[in-house]
Write a protein that holds these residues in place. Structure first.
Motif, PDB file in Angstrom:
ATOM      1  N   VAL A  65      -2.493  -2.472  -4.363  1.00 47.44           N
ATOM      2  CA  VAL A  65      -2.426  -1.578  -3.216  1.00 47.44           C
ATOM      3  C   VAL A  65      -3.088  -2.289  -2.205  1.00 47.44           C
ATOM      4  N   SER A  66      -3.934  -3.273  -2.164  1.00 49.64           N
ATOM      5  CA  SER A  66      -4.617  -4.005  -1.134  1.00 49.64           C
ATOM      6  C   SER A  66      -4.767  -5.588  -1.559  1.00 49.64           C
TER       7      SER A  66
ATOM      8  N   ASP B 212       0.808  -1.272   0.078  1.00 53.24           N
ATOM      9  CA  ASP B 212       0.004  -0.013  -0.061  1.00 53.24           C
ATOM     10  C   ASP B 212       0.932   1.216   0.128  1.00 53.24           C
TER      11      ASP B 212
END
Length: 126
Positions: free
Chosen positions: A34-35, A11
């Motif tokens: 990012v996740s 992230d």
């Protein structure tokens, strides 16, 4: 092995950029998430050979994602390397127990990291 697909799940933009530059310069194809949720979406579209997984992610943690992937036979041959700032006693054991193949602490050593990636890709079954 150059040309193989690697998924970076982190992230922090600076970490993603560093890993992307480092791996792309060695000939790897890189995608990013990012996740954990975004990583799951990406895994449905691409079949990376290796995932670099931050353990501290918003929402589902990296450990949770590793556990989830290891319960799915589709991802049995996916190499998962935890790349994390977590450096407390027991963190490495937790990552390995969750299904990670290796554990690397940040900041990474850019001189030795490509060899680590290559060794894990070379050791996986075809």
């Amino acid at each position: 092995m150059p040309g193989e697909q690697i998924l970076i799940v982190d992230d922090t933009e600076m970490n993603r950029k560093l890993l992307n530059v480092l791996l792309s310069s060695k000939g790897y194809r890189v995608s990013m998430a990012v996740s954990a949720e975004e990583a799951l979406d990406s895994l449905e579209k691409t079949r990376p050979a290796l995932m670099l997984l931050d353990l501290r992610l918003p929402g589902m943690s990296g450990l949770e994602l590793a556990r989830k992937l290891r319960t799915n036979p589709t991802y049995a041959d996916l190499v998962i390397i935890a790349v994390t700032a977590n450096a407390m006693k027991g963190d490495e054991q937790d990552a390995i127990a969750a299904g990670c193949n290796a554990y690397v602490t940040k900041p990474i050593d850019t001189r030795t990291f490509p060899a680590l990636i290559a060794s894990h890709l070379g050791a996986r079954p075809r």
